[in-house]
Structures are given as structure tokens and as C-alpha cells.
Design a protein around this motif. Structure first.
Motif, PDB file in Angstrom:
ATOM      1  N   VAL A 169       0.837  -1.201   0.000  1.00 46.52           N
ATOM      2  CA  VAL A 169       0.000   0.000   0.000  1.00 46.52           C
ATOM      3  C   VAL A 169       0.875   1.254   0.000  1.00 46.52           C
ATOM      4  O   VAL A 169       1.756   1.420   0.845  1.00 46.52           O
ATOM      5  CB  VAL A 169      -0.940   0.012   1.228  1.00 46.52           C
ATOM      6  CG1 VAL A 169      -1.709   1.326   1.286  1.00 46.52           C
ATOM      7  CG2 VAL A 169      -1.904  -1.169   1.172  1.00 46.52           C
ATOM      8  N   ILE A 170       0.605   2.134  -0.983  1.00 49.82           N
ATOM      9  CA  ILE A 170       1.229   3.446  -1.042  1.00 49.82           C
ATOM     10  C   ILE A 170       0.106   4.464  -1.312  1.00 49.82           C
ATOM     11  O   ILE A 170      -1.066   4.120  -1.194  1.00 49.82           O
ATOM     12  CB  ILE A 170       2.340   3.520  -2.113  1.00 49.82           C
ATOM     13  CG1 ILE A 170       1.810   3.196  -3.511  1.00 49.82           C
ATOM     14  CG2 ILE A 170       3.476   2.568  -1.759  1.00 49.82           C
ATOM     15  CD1 ILE A 170       2.847   3.333  -4.614  1.00 49.82           C
ATOM     16  N   SER A 171       0.441   5.697  -1.642  1.00 53.32           N
ATOM     17  CA  SER A 171      -0.608   6.684  -1.918  1.00 53.32           C
ATOM     18  C   SER A 171      -0.372   7.348  -3.269  1.00 53.32           C
ATOM     19  O   SER A 171       0.710   7.232  -3.854  1.00 53.32           O
ATOM     20  CB  SER A 171      -0.654   7.751  -0.812  1.00 53.32           C
ATOM     21  OG  SER A 171       0.327   8.749  -1.035  1.00 53.32           O
ATOM     22  N   PHE A 172      -1.369   8.098  -3.722  1.00 49.12           N
ATOM     23  CA  PHE A 172      -1.261   8.793  -5.002  1.00 49.12           C
ATOM     24  C   PHE A 172      -0.301   9.977  -4.949  1.00 49.12           C
ATOM     25  O   PHE A 172       0.041  10.521  -5.995  1.00 49.12           O
ATOM     26  CB  PHE A 172      -2.647   9.266  -5.473  1.00 49.12           C
ATOM     27  CG  PHE A 172      -3.472   8.196  -6.103  1.00 49.12           C
ATOM     28  CD1 PHE A 172      -3.255   7.800  -7.410  1.00 49.12           C
ATOM     29  CD2 PHE A 172      -4.470   7.566  -5.377  1.00 49.12           C
ATOM     30  CE1 PHE A 172      -4.014   6.806  -8.001  1.00 49.12           C
ATOM     31  CE2 PHE A 172      -5.244   6.565  -5.959  1.00 49.12           C
ATOM     32  CZ  PHE A 172      -5.014   6.178  -7.266  1.00 49.12           C
ATOM     33  N   MET A 173       0.122  10.398  -3.766  1.00 55.87           N
ATOM     34  CA  MET A 173       0.995  11.568  -3.662  1.00 55.87           C
ATOM     35  C   MET A 173       2.477  11.194  -3.557  1.00 55.87           C
ATOM     36  O   MET A 173       3.307  12.058  -3.311  1.00 55.87           O
ATOM     37  CB  MET A 173       0.599  12.443  -2.469  1.00 55.87           C
ATOM     38  CG  MET A 173       0.854  11.855  -1.118  1.00 55.87           C
ATOM     39  SD  MET A 173       0.492  13.039   0.221  1.00 55.87           S
ATOM     40  CE  MET A 173      -1.292  13.105   0.198  1.00 55.87           C
ATOM     41  N   GLU A 174       2.826   9.930  -3.798  1.00 56.47           N
ATOM     42  CA  GLU A 174       4.211   9.518  -3.588  1.00 56.47           C
ATOM     43  C   GLU A 174       5.154   9.989  -4.696  1.00 56.47           C
ATOM     44  O   GLU A 174       4.776  10.100  -5.864  1.00 56.47           O
ATOM     45  CB  GLU A 174       4.299   7.994  -3.467  1.00 56.47           C
ATOM     46  CG  GLU A 174       3.475   7.398  -2.336  1.00 56.47           C
ATOM     47  CD  GLU A 174       3.730   8.057  -1.000  1.00 56.47           C
ATOM     48  OE1 GLU A 174       4.909   8.270  -0.644  1.00 56.47           O
ATOM     49  OE2 GLU A 174       2.742   8.364  -0.301  1.00 56.47           O
ATOM     50  N   HIS A 175       6.386  10.226  -4.303  1.00 56.93           N
ATOM     51  CA  HIS A 175       7.508  10.464  -5.212  1.00 56.93           C
ATOM     52  C   HIS A 175       7.807   9.169  -5.966  1.00 56.93           C
ATOM     53  O   HIS A 175       7.570   8.074  -5.457  1.00 56.93           O
ATOM     54  CB  HIS A 175       8.717  10.894  -4.365  1.00 56.93           C
ATOM     55  CG  HIS A 175       9.893  11.385  -5.134  1.00 56.93           C
ATOM     56  ND1 HIS A 175      10.772  10.539  -5.769  1.00 56.93           N
ATOM     57  CD2 HIS A 175      10.368  12.642  -5.335  1.00 56.93           C
ATOM     58  CE1 HIS A 175      11.731  11.251  -6.330  1.00 56.93           C
ATOM     59  NE2 HIS A 175      11.517  12.521  -6.093  1.00 56.93           N
ATOM     60  N   HIS A 176       8.315   9.285  -7.163  1.00 55.33           N
ATOM     61  CA  HIS A 176       8.633   8.084  -7.948  1.00 55.33           C
ATOM     62  C   HIS A 176       9.516   7.110  -7.174  1.00 55.33           C
ATOM     63  O   HIS A 176       9.399   5.886  -7.351  1.00 55.33           O
ATOM     64  CB  HIS A 176       9.350   8.470  -9.251  1.00 55.33           C
ATOM     65  CG  HIS A 176       8.491   9.220 -10.204  1.00 55.33           C
ATOM     66  ND1 HIS A 176       9.001   9.912 -11.274  1.00 55.33           N
ATOM     67  CD2 HIS A 176       7.137   9.403 -10.255  1.00 55.33           C
ATOM     68  CE1 HIS A 176       8.013  10.479 -11.952  1.00 55.33           C
ATOM     69  NE2 HIS A 176       6.876  10.194 -11.344  1.00 55.33           N
ATOM     70  N   ALA A 198       2.578  -9.818  -6.219  1.00 52.79           N
ATOM     71  CA  ALA A 198       1.804  -9.084  -5.218  1.00 52.79           C
ATOM     72  C   ALA A 198       0.972  -7.995  -5.904  1.00 52.79           C
ATOM     73  O   ALA A 198       1.140  -7.725  -7.102  1.00 52.79           O
ATOM     74  CB  ALA A 198       2.729  -8.469  -4.171  1.00 52.79           C
ATOM     75  N   THR A 199       0.094  -7.368  -5.148  1.00 63.68           N
ATOM     76  CA  THR A 199      -0.776  -6.316  -5.676  1.00 63.68           C
ATOM     77  C   THR A 199      -0.399  -4.980  -5.053  1.00 63.68           C
ATOM     78  O   THR A 199      -0.266  -4.876  -3.831  1.00 63.68           O
ATOM     79  CB  THR A 199      -2.256  -6.621  -5.372  1.00 63.68           C
ATOM     80  OG1 THR A 199      -2.611  -7.865  -5.983  1.00 63.68           O
ATOM     81  CG2 THR A 199      -3.160  -5.515  -5.912  1.00 63.68           C
ATOM     82  N   LEU A 200      -0.242  -3.969  -5.895  1.00 63.58           N
ATOM     83  CA  LEU A 200       0.054  -2.613  -5.421  1.00 63.58           C
ATOM     84  C   LEU A 200      -1.251  -1.841  -5.330  1.00 63.58           C
ATOM     85  O   LEU A 200      -2.001  -1.738  -6.296  1.00 63.58           O
ATOM     86  CB  LEU A 200       1.018  -1.924  -6.390  1.00 63.58           C
ATOM     87  CG  LEU A 200       1.578  -0.565  -5.964  1.00 63.58           C
ATOM     88  CD1 LEU A 200       2.382  -0.678  -4.682  1.00 63.58           C
ATOM     89  CD2 LEU A 200       2.454   0.012  -7.079  1.00 63.58           C
ATOM     90  N   ARG A 201      -1.538  -1.282  -4.139  1.00 68.93           N
ATOM     91  CA  ARG A 201      -2.776  -0.539  -3.924  1.00 68.93           C
ATOM     92  C   ARG A 201      -2.468   0.890  -3.487  1.00 68.93           C
ATOM     93  O   ARG A 201      -1.453   1.144  -2.834  1.00 68.93           O
ATOM     94  CB  ARG A 201      -3.645  -1.241  -2.872  1.00 68.93           C
ATOM     95  CG  ARG A 201      -4.036  -2.666  -3.237  1.00 68.93           C
ATOM     96  CD  ARG A 201      -5.107  -3.190  -2.328  1.00 68.93           C
ATOM     97  NE  ARG A 201      -6.375  -2.453  -2.486  1.00 68.93           N
ATOM     98  CZ  ARG A 201      -7.438  -2.645  -1.704  1.00 68.93           C
ATOM     99  NH1 ARG A 201      -7.387  -3.539  -0.721  1.00 68.93           N
ATOM    100  NH2 ARG A 201      -8.536  -1.944  -1.902  1.00 68.93           N
ATOM    101  N   TYR A 202      -3.348   1.809  -3.859  1.00 71.98           N
ATOM    102  CA  TYR A 202      -3.138   3.236  -3.617  1.00 71.98           C
ATOM    103  C   TYR A 202      -4.206   3.809  -2.693  1.00 71.98           C
ATOM    104  O   TYR A 202      -5.389   3.497  -2.845  1.00 71.98           O
ATOM    105  CB  TYR A 202      -3.159   4.010  -4.938  1.00 71.98           C
ATOM    106  CG  TYR A 202      -1.921   3.822  -5.786  1.00 71.98           C
ATOM    107  CD1 TYR A 202      -0.911   4.771  -5.787  1.00 71.98           C
ATOM    108  CD2 TYR A 202      -1.776   2.698  -6.592  1.00 71.98           C
ATOM    109  CE1 TYR A 202       0.220   4.614  -6.572  1.00 71.98           C
ATOM    110  CE2 TYR A 202      -0.653   2.521  -7.379  1.00 71.98           C
ATOM    111  CZ  TYR A 202       0.346   3.484  -7.361  1.00 71.98           C
ATOM    112  OH  TYR A 202       1.466   3.317  -8.140  1.00 71.98           O
ATOM    113  N   ILE A 203      -3.770   4.661  -1.765  1.00 68.09           N
ATOM    114  CA  ILE A 203      -4.691   5.435  -0.938  1.00 68.09           C
ATOM    115  C   ILE A 203      -4.974   6.758  -1.656  1.00 68.09           C
ATOM    116  O   ILE A 203      -4.046   7.435  -2.113  1.00 68.09           O
ATOM    117  CB  ILE A 203      -4.098   5.712   0.453  1.00 68.09           C
ATOM    118  CG1 ILE A 203      -3.756   4.392   1.159  1.00 68.09           C
ATOM    119  CG2 ILE A 203      -5.060   6.546   1.304  1.00 68.09           C
ATOM    120  CD1 ILE A 203      -2.973   4.579   2.449  1.00 68.09           C
TER     121      ILE A 203
END
Length: 411
Positions: A116-123, A138-143
Motif C-alpha cells: 500500500v502506497i498513496s497517489f501523492m508519492e515520489h517516484h 503481489a498487488t500494489l494498492r493506492y490510498i
């Protein structure tokens, strides 16, 4: 009481002209300038103590090793880690996050797990997890982000679940200028059996960070964004987790014994630090920490908030200018991303540079965020403690002049 107007004198690079105008440096989210104390530390090492660390018994090697490890202790104190074994020297935040993806991720993330990461993350806090998810199935999910520019904590409570293996979030956004609720996210991650990783690149230079209070499992940051040199950074990790991880680089002083067909590694923290490290960079980062500690991180945070309180209403008053992220100054750090209607961000930054004002323009290594906001790019002004209200006024003047130029062709 700290006189911040006097501190400006410690930064020789600021006293120059750019395009026949006094320099106003407002690209601090990209990299900060270096005080004389840090420049002197670099020069002193190379002129007096230049030798490899941990390897020699001669005087220069012993002095270099002592200064190198003394910097590690300064960092431990600065972020309140339990012990120096939890402080690893890296090339920067990006290296630390990649180490975690390759070492912790490859060992402990399984097929079907979620990251889990968010839409505001740095590359740098997106791509390592993309690659890990691809490697491991695995699956990458966004907050998501709320309309007013905050990380959506209610959605986070749904996205972080029993399938989550890793949560990795920026402490402070390098575009939206928002401070994320790391303690709450740590609790969510731990309640679901996940580890919490924090990208602290935009936080450690600007506010007091206590890794034990946050209870983050890993915390990465860069020296060059906190008055230190480029090419040096820190990865903090809890001992019990670091001991379970394998290094991903080999050679040099991370080795204990080498046999023909197998080898063993040194204890923490050295097992992760392969090859000749950035000795001068580590020592100079220690000098930067001395400098920041003398000022006081709470003082720096309060002063930068005063600058935000001063400049943000002036920006909001410019007709046609849109600021991204929270609109209340109390929720906004010194990172201010904006666009001026009818002017491409790159043209805007070029015009400001002609007035001696250095800002950033582009996607700020956050293309998913730009797409999420339906933007091609933004301009970004980012303040540090050596900036002042006069710098803010110069920014406003240059923006108004640029607006008039693109409206009437007069500047």
C-alpha cells in the motif's frame, strides 16, 4: 532567540546575481544549500584525514573512522533511534527504499500479498514497489487524496487490511506540502501485521522527527535536503527487522569471512554498507546535523510556518493562480505547488528565473499525482529557514510581472 536573518550569511551561494538580479533560491524541496560549516567539514576531511574507514591502523585511518562513526551517533540522536546499529548510511532516500524493496521485500512479500502506497508519492516510493509487486506476484494498492489535499485516512482504513505486507508513505508530500498522519498509519499497518516504511526526505530537514515515537519500522531520508552534501543519506530500521534482512550489495567492509564458496557478513550496521562508503559525505552530514541542532528543529519549523503564513495569502490573492494541496496555512508546509492560468509551468519558471527567482517546474517526480490531479505539471516554490519575507515578496513581484508579460507582452 535565533536570528534567522543572520543565518543567511552562513550560505555563501545565496550572495550572487542570476540574470543581473539578486538570487532568490526557492527550490529547497529539490536540494538545499550548504552552510560554510559543512563545506569546511568536507575540505577538512580531504585535506587532513583522507583515508579509508575501518580498515587501517594508521593515524589517518583511525581519525577518519572515528569521525565517520561519530556522525552515525549524531544521526542516531537526531532521529532518536535506539542504537547506532539501526542507522545505515546510504546514497539517499532512493537507495534506502530500493534496499528495502530488494532485501526485505524479496524475503518477506509473497504472492497474493498487497503493498500500500498513496497517489501523492515520489517516484522513488512508487517504482521499487511496482517492481517488487511484479517480481513476487503481489498487488500494489493506492490510498486516495481528499479534495482539500489530504491523504484519505478513512480510505486508508479500508485499503490496509490483513493482506497488506508493506505500507510505504511519504511523511511530507513534495508537491502538496501536506504532513501525512504517520502515527495513525503505523498503527493501521501494525494492526494488520504489515511493516511501515516512511519516506522522510521532505520531513527530516524541516521538523523534529522521533522514529521511536512514530514507531515506524523503517525511515529513509537524504542529506542533501538538510544542508548536507549530495550522495549521502540514511536508512533507519528496527534492529529485529534489519537482522532478518540480507544485504543486496557485497564487498568491502560488510564482509566478515570469505571462503571459496560462501561468505559471512559483519554485524549491524556494517553488513549493509558495501565497498568504500561516502566518508566525506557522512562526516559532512554530521556537521549539518550539528548546525541544524544548534538552531533547533522546533525553531526551524516555527520560522518556516511564519513564512508560509506570510506568502500563501499573497499567492492566493493573485488572480488566476491556483495553489495545490491544503488551502489553510496551518496545514501547509513550505512546499507550494501552483499554476498560473494561461502560462505553462516551464514558461513560468523560465520567466521567474529571469527575475533571479529559482523555482522548480514539471511533474516533480510525481507523475501519478499529476495524472490524479489532471495536470501536466506545476511550478513549485519551496522555502527553507535561510529564506525570508523579502524572498517571498520577490516571488510575488516576479509572478505579477510574469502575469502582465503574458497578458500584455510587457515586462
Amino acid at each position: 532567540m535565533i536570528d534567522f536573518t543572520q543565518l543567511r550569511k552562513d550560505f555563501p551561494i545565496l550572495f550572487q546575481e542570476v540574470n543581473d538580479e539578486p538570487l532568490v533560491y526557492l527550490d529547497n524541496a529539490a536540494t538545499t544549500q550548504k552552510p560554510t560549516l559543512v563545506l569546511d567539514a568536507l575540505r577538512h576531511y580531504y585535506e587532513n584525514d583522507n583515508a579509508n574507514v575501518h580498515r587501517g591502523v594508521h593515524t589517518l585511518a583511525e581519525r577518519a573512522t572515528a569521525d565517520y562513526e561519530n556522525s552515525r551517533e549524531k544521526i542516531r540522536t537526531f532521529i532518536n533511534a535506539k542504537e547506532t546499529a539501526e542507522v545505515l548510511f546510504t546514497r539517499g532516500t532512493t537507495t534506502g527504499l530500493n534496499w528495502l524493496s530488494r532485501s526485505y521485500g524479496d524475503a518477506f512479500v509473497q504472492e497474493g500479498d498487497e503493498i500500500v502506497i498513496s497517489f501523492m508519492e515520489h517516484h522513488s516510493n512508487i517504482i521499487p514497489w511496482q517492481q517488487l509487486a511484479n517480481r513476487k506476484g503481489a498487488t500494489l494498492r493506492y490510498i486516495s487524496i481528499t479534495e482539500d489535499g489530504f491523504l484519505d485516512l478513512e480510505e486508508a482504513k479500508k485499503v490496509i487490511n490483513s493482506k497488506t505486507a508493506i505500507v510505504s508513505i511519504a511523511h511530507v508530500s513534495n508537491v502538496l506540502g501536506v504532513v501525512n498522519p504517520i502515527k495513525e498509519l503505523v498503527q493501521l499497518a501494525h494492526q494488520n501485521g504489515a511493516v511501515m516504511i516512511v519516506d522522510g526526505a521532505q520531513a527530516v530537514p524541516h521538523m523534529k522527527v522521533d522514529v521511536q515515537e512514530l514507531d515506524a519500522d523503517f525511515y529513509a531520508f537524504s542529506g542533501h535536503k538538510m544542508c548536507g552534501p549530495t550522495g549521502i543519506g540514511v536508512l533507519y530500521g528496527k534492529r529485529e527487522l534489519l537482522e532478518q534482512m540480507e544485504p543486496i550489495e557485497f564487498g568491502g567492509e560488510m564482509i566478515d569471512f570469505v571462503n571459496l564458496y560462501d561468505s559471512t557478513w559483519k554485524e549491524l550496521p556494517w553488513k549493509f554498507e558495501a565497498g568504500t562508503p561516502n566518508i566525506a559525505g557522512a562526516i559532512a552530514l554530521g556537521a549539518a546535523i550539528d548546525y541544524l541542532s544548534e538552531i533547533g528543529m522546533d525553531s526551524i519549523h516555527r520560522y518556516e510556518q511564519e513564512l508560509v503564513d506570510y506568502v500563501m495569502p499573497k499567492l492566493q490573492a493573485i488572480d488566476g493562480l491556483t495553489i495545490y494541496g491544503p488551502q489553510d496555512t496551518k496545514d501547509h508546509t513550505g512546499v507550494l505547488a501552483f499554476n498560473l492560468e494561461g502560462v505553462h509551468p516551464h514558461d513560468l519558471a523560465t520567466a521567474l528565473d529571469m527575475e533571479g527567482v529559482a523555482v522548480r517546474a514539471g511533474h516533480h517526480c510525481a507523475q501519478p499525482l499529476m495524472k490524479y490531479l489532471h495536470l501536466p505539471a506545476t511550478a513549485r516554490a519551496s522555502f527553507y529557514f535561510y529564506n525570508n519575507k523579502a524572498d517571498a515578496d520577490r516571488l510575488i513581484f516576479a509572478l505579477e510581472a510574469t502575469k502582465e508579460f503574458f497578458k500584455d507582452g510587457i515586462i
